[in-house]
Design a protein around this motif. Structure first.
Motif, PDB file in Angstrom:
ATOM      1  N   PRO A  67       0.802  -1.235   0.000  1.00  0.00           N
ATOM      2  CA  PRO A  67       0.000   0.000   0.000  1.00  0.00           C
ATOM      3  C   PRO A  67       0.827   1.273   0.000  1.00  0.00           C
ATOM      4  O   PRO A  67       0.538   2.215  -0.750  1.00  0.00           O
ATOM      5  N   GLU A  68       1.845   1.351   0.847  1.00  0.00           N
ATOM      6  CA  GLU A  68       2.645   2.579   0.929  1.00  0.00           C
ATOM      7  C   GLU A  68       3.423   2.818  -0.362  1.00  0.00           C
ATOM      8  O   GLU A  68       3.527   3.957  -0.838  1.00  0.00           O
ATOM      9  N   LEU A  69       3.970   1.746  -0.935  1.00  0.00           N
ATOM     10  CA  LEU A  69       4.712   1.903  -2.186  1.00  0.00           C
ATOM     11  C   LEU A  69       3.793   2.363  -3.304  1.00  0.00           C
ATOM     12  O   LEU A  69       4.146   3.259  -4.083  1.00  0.00           O
ATOM     13  N   ASN A  70       2.619   1.800  -3.392  1.00  0.00           N
ATOM     14  CA  ASN A  70       1.706   2.178  -4.469  1.00  0.00           C
ATOM     15  C   ASN A  70       1.206   3.615  -4.318  1.00  0.00           C
ATOM     16  O   ASN A  70       1.007   4.311  -5.322  1.00  0.00           O
ATOM     17  N   VAL A  71       1.020   4.067  -3.098  1.00  0.00           N
ATOM     18  CA  VAL A  71       0.671   5.476  -2.881  1.00  0.00           C
ATOM     19  C   VAL A  71       1.798   6.367  -3.373  1.00  0.00           C
ATOM     20  O   VAL A  71       1.586   7.385  -4.032  1.00  0.00           O
ATOM     21  N   LEU A  72       3.031   5.984  -3.058  1.00  0.00           N
ATOM     22  CA  LEU A  72       4.196   6.748  -3.496  1.00  0.00           C
ATOM     23  C   LEU A  72       4.272   6.800  -5.018  1.00  0.00           C
ATOM     24  O   LEU A  72       4.500   7.868  -5.604  1.00  0.00           O
ATOM     25  N   LEU A  73       4.086   5.660  -5.665  1.00  0.00           N
ATOM     26  CA  LEU A  73       4.215   5.601  -7.117  1.00  0.00           C
ATOM     27  C   LEU A  73       3.119   6.389  -7.828  1.00  0.00           C
ATOM     28  O   LEU A  73       3.294   6.794  -8.981  1.00  0.00           O
ATOM     29  N   GLN A  74       2.007   6.617  -7.141  1.00  0.00           N
ATOM     30  CA  GLN A  74       0.897   7.366  -7.740  1.00  0.00           C
ATOM     31  C   GLN A  74       0.934   8.858  -7.387  1.00  0.00           C
ATOM     32  O   GLN A  74       0.110   9.634  -7.868  1.00  0.00           O
ATOM     33  N   ASP A  75       1.903   9.246  -6.565  1.00  0.00           N
ATOM     34  CA  ASP A  75       2.015  10.638  -6.139  1.00  0.00           C
ATOM     35  C   ASP A  75       2.522  11.497  -7.298  1.00  0.00           C
ATOM     36  O   ASP A  75       3.648  11.328  -7.769  1.00  0.00           O
ATOM     37  N   GLU A  76       1.714  12.437  -7.752  1.00  0.00           N
ATOM     38  CA  GLU A  76       2.084  13.268  -8.892  1.00  0.00           C
ATOM     39  C   GLU A  76       3.184  14.270  -8.556  1.00  0.00           C
ATOM     40  O   GLU A  76       3.794  14.844  -9.462  1.00  0.00           O
ATOM     41  N   GLN A  77       3.451  14.477  -7.270  1.00  0.00           N
ATOM     42  CA  GLN A  77       4.507  15.417  -6.875  1.00  0.00           C
ATOM     43  C   GLN A  77       5.854  14.727  -6.697  1.00  0.00           C
ATOM     44  O   GLN A  77       6.845  15.368  -6.329  1.00  0.00           O
ATOM     45  N   THR A  78       5.878  13.426  -6.933  1.00  0.00           N
ATOM     46  CA  THR A  78       7.111  12.662  -6.764  1.00  0.00           C
ATOM     47  C   THR A  78       7.422  11.896  -8.046  1.00  0.00           C
ATOM     48  O   THR A  78       6.540  11.249  -8.616  1.00  0.00           O
ATOM     49  N   GLU A  79       8.664  12.002  -8.477  1.00  0.00           N
ATOM     50  CA  GLU A  79       9.122  11.209  -9.622  1.00  0.00           C
ATOM     51  C   GLU A  79      10.027  10.105  -9.084  1.00  0.00           C
ATOM     52  O   GLU A  79      11.094  10.386  -8.546  1.00  0.00           O
ATOM     53  N   SER A  80       9.566   8.866  -9.227  1.00  0.00           N
ATOM     54  CA  SER A  80      10.313   7.736  -8.676  1.00  0.00           C
ATOM     55  C   SER A  80      11.089   7.019  -9.766  1.00  0.00           C
ATOM     56  O   SER A  80      10.631   6.892 -10.907  1.00  0.00           O
ATOM     57  N   LEU A  81      12.262   6.546  -9.408  1.00  0.00           N
ATOM     58  CA  LEU A  81      13.053   5.707 -10.298  1.00  0.00           C
ATOM     59  C   LEU A  81      13.723   4.629  -9.456  1.00  0.00           C
ATOM     60  O   LEU A  81      13.796   4.734  -8.235  1.00  0.00           O
ATOM     61  N   ILE A  82      14.196   3.592 -10.125  1.00  0.00           N
ATOM     62  CA  ILE A  82      14.756   2.456  -9.393  1.00  0.00           C
ATOM     63  C   ILE A  82      16.166   2.174  -9.865  1.00  0.00           C
ATOM     64  O   ILE A  82      16.467   2.260 -11.062  1.00  0.00           O
ATOM     65  N   LEU A  83      17.038   1.899  -8.919  1.00  0.00           N
ATOM     66  CA  LEU A  83      18.412   1.539  -9.240  1.00  0.00           C
ATOM     67  C   LEU A  83      18.436   0.055  -9.585  1.00  0.00           C
ATOM     68  O   LEU A  83      18.430  -0.810  -8.703  1.00  0.00           O
ATOM     69  N   TYR A  84      18.419  -0.216 -10.878  1.00  0.00           N
ATOM     70  CA  TYR A  84      18.373  -1.608 -11.348  1.00  0.00           C
ATOM     71  C   TYR A  84      18.896  -1.639 -12.778  1.00  0.00           C
ATOM     72  O   TYR A  84      18.448  -0.850 -13.621  1.00  0.00           O
ATOM     73  N   PRO A  85      19.821  -2.529 -13.080  1.00  0.00           N
ATOM     74  CA  PRO A  85      20.394  -2.560 -14.432  1.00  0.00           C
ATOM     75  C   PRO A  85      19.399  -3.095 -15.459  1.00  0.00           C
ATOM     76  O   PRO A  85      18.756  -4.124 -15.241  1.00  0.00           O
ATOM     77  N   SER A  86      19.256  -2.394 -16.543  1.00  0.00           N
ATOM     78  CA  SER A  86      18.399  -2.842 -17.642  1.00  0.00           C
ATOM     79  C   SER A  86      18.939  -2.277 -18.943  1.00  0.00           C
ATOM     80  O   SER A  86      19.794  -1.390 -18.940  1.00  0.00           O
ATOM     81  N   ASP A  87      18.432  -2.781 -20.048  1.00  0.00           N
ATOM     82  CA  ASP A  87      18.892  -2.311 -21.358  1.00  0.00           C
ATOM     83  C   ASP A  87      18.550  -0.838 -21.584  1.00  0.00           C
ATOM     84  O   ASP A  87      19.177  -0.172 -22.405  1.00  0.00           O
ATOM     85  N   ASN A  88      17.523  -0.351 -20.869  1.00  0.00           N
ATOM     86  CA  ASN A  88      17.067   1.022 -21.060  1.00  0.00           C
ATOM     87  C   ASN A  88      17.419   1.938 -19.892  1.00  0.00           C
ATOM     88  O   ASN A  88      16.788   2.978 -19.705  1.00  0.00           O
ATOM     89  N   SER A  89      18.399   1.546 -19.107  1.00  0.00           N
ATOM     90  CA  SER A  89      18.762   2.336 -17.932  1.00  0.00           C
ATOM     91  C   SER A  89      19.236   3.730 -18.318  1.00  0.00           C
ATOM     92  O   SER A  89      19.969   3.907 -19.290  1.00  0.00           O
ATOM     93  N   GLN A  90      18.802   4.711 -17.541  1.00  0.00           N
ATOM     94  CA  GLN A  90      19.250   6.083 -17.727  1.00  0.00           C
ATOM     95  C   GLN A  90      20.606   6.279 -17.046  1.00  0.00           C
ATOM     96  O   GLN A  90      20.959   5.556 -16.112  1.00  0.00           O
TER      97      GLN A  90
END
Length: 206
Positions: A67-90
């Motif tokens: 629940p807390e994570l999903n509230v965070l991910l839906q917060d329009e005032q917060t831009e979330s990103l994850i530290l995880y290697p992928s082909d499209n990593s920034q």
């Protein structure tokens, strides 16, 4: 009387609190911790939580319905990103530029870290479908870890606090995050000093 420190959760004789220095940082950090890591005496996520002004640790394996994570991910005032290697990593440099833009818009950045062995972190990633739409960032491949008291597949496998240190330092170079590494190094050195003579060299320094 408890055998464990009420603040850091470690055994009283291995308490890390004296090595912790508060760091004021506008970036929120959320650590998704595998249950097997939550009781490890040499875990490093607690260093981040105690040091950073905005840091939470949530324990689980599948965070899809957290629940807390999903509230965070839906917060329009917060831009979330994850530290995880992928082909499209920034790149972390591009995130640093974006962080300044967010501040101008009165928004904030949230960096999500997975705390677990590589195998367990991969399973957490697979199970937690709500993370898959997040932008991924990755660390440079040349970084080497100093987690001498836990065996890792390669020297490039970093502890959670080391990964957080490098990511935050790249995104916010104007903030001094070195106390994170200092606390980590002191913790590792203390643990090695408590080992019987020859145990570290035989089991780890190979």
């Amino acid at each position: 009387m408890s055998r464990y420190c009420l603040q850091c959760g470690k055994a009283n004789n291995a308490c890390i609190c004296d090595w912790i220095k508060p760091i004021d940082c506008s970036i929120r950090v959320v650590i998704l911790q595998h249950p097997s890591e939550s009781k490890r005496p040499m875990g490093t996520a607690k260093i981040l939580q105690l040091s950073l002004s905005q840091c939470d640790i949530w324990v689980g394996e599948d965070f899809s319905q957290h629940p807390e994570l999903n509230v965070l991910l839906q917060d329009e005032q917060t831009e979330s990103l994850i530290l995880y290697p992928s082909d499209n990593s920034q790149s972390l440099e591009s995130v640093a530029l974006r962080c300044d833009e967010l501040s101008a818009e009165n928004k904030r950045l949230c960096l999500i870290l997975l705390d677990g062995t590589w195998k367990k972190a991969y399973k957490m990633w697979q199970l937690s479908s709500n993370l898959h739409s997040l932008p991924c960032v990755s660390l440079p491949s040349h970084l080497q870890g100093n987690y001498r008291i836990r065996k890792a597949p390669t020297e490039q496998h970093l502890s959670t606090v080391e990964a957080g240190f490098h990511a935050l330092s790249a995104i916010k170079p104007q903030v001094d995050f070195s106390p994170l590494v200092t606390a980590f190094t002191n913790m590792v050195d203390f643990q090695i000093s408590q080992m019987p003579e020859g145990v570290f060299e035989r089991n780890y320094n190979t």
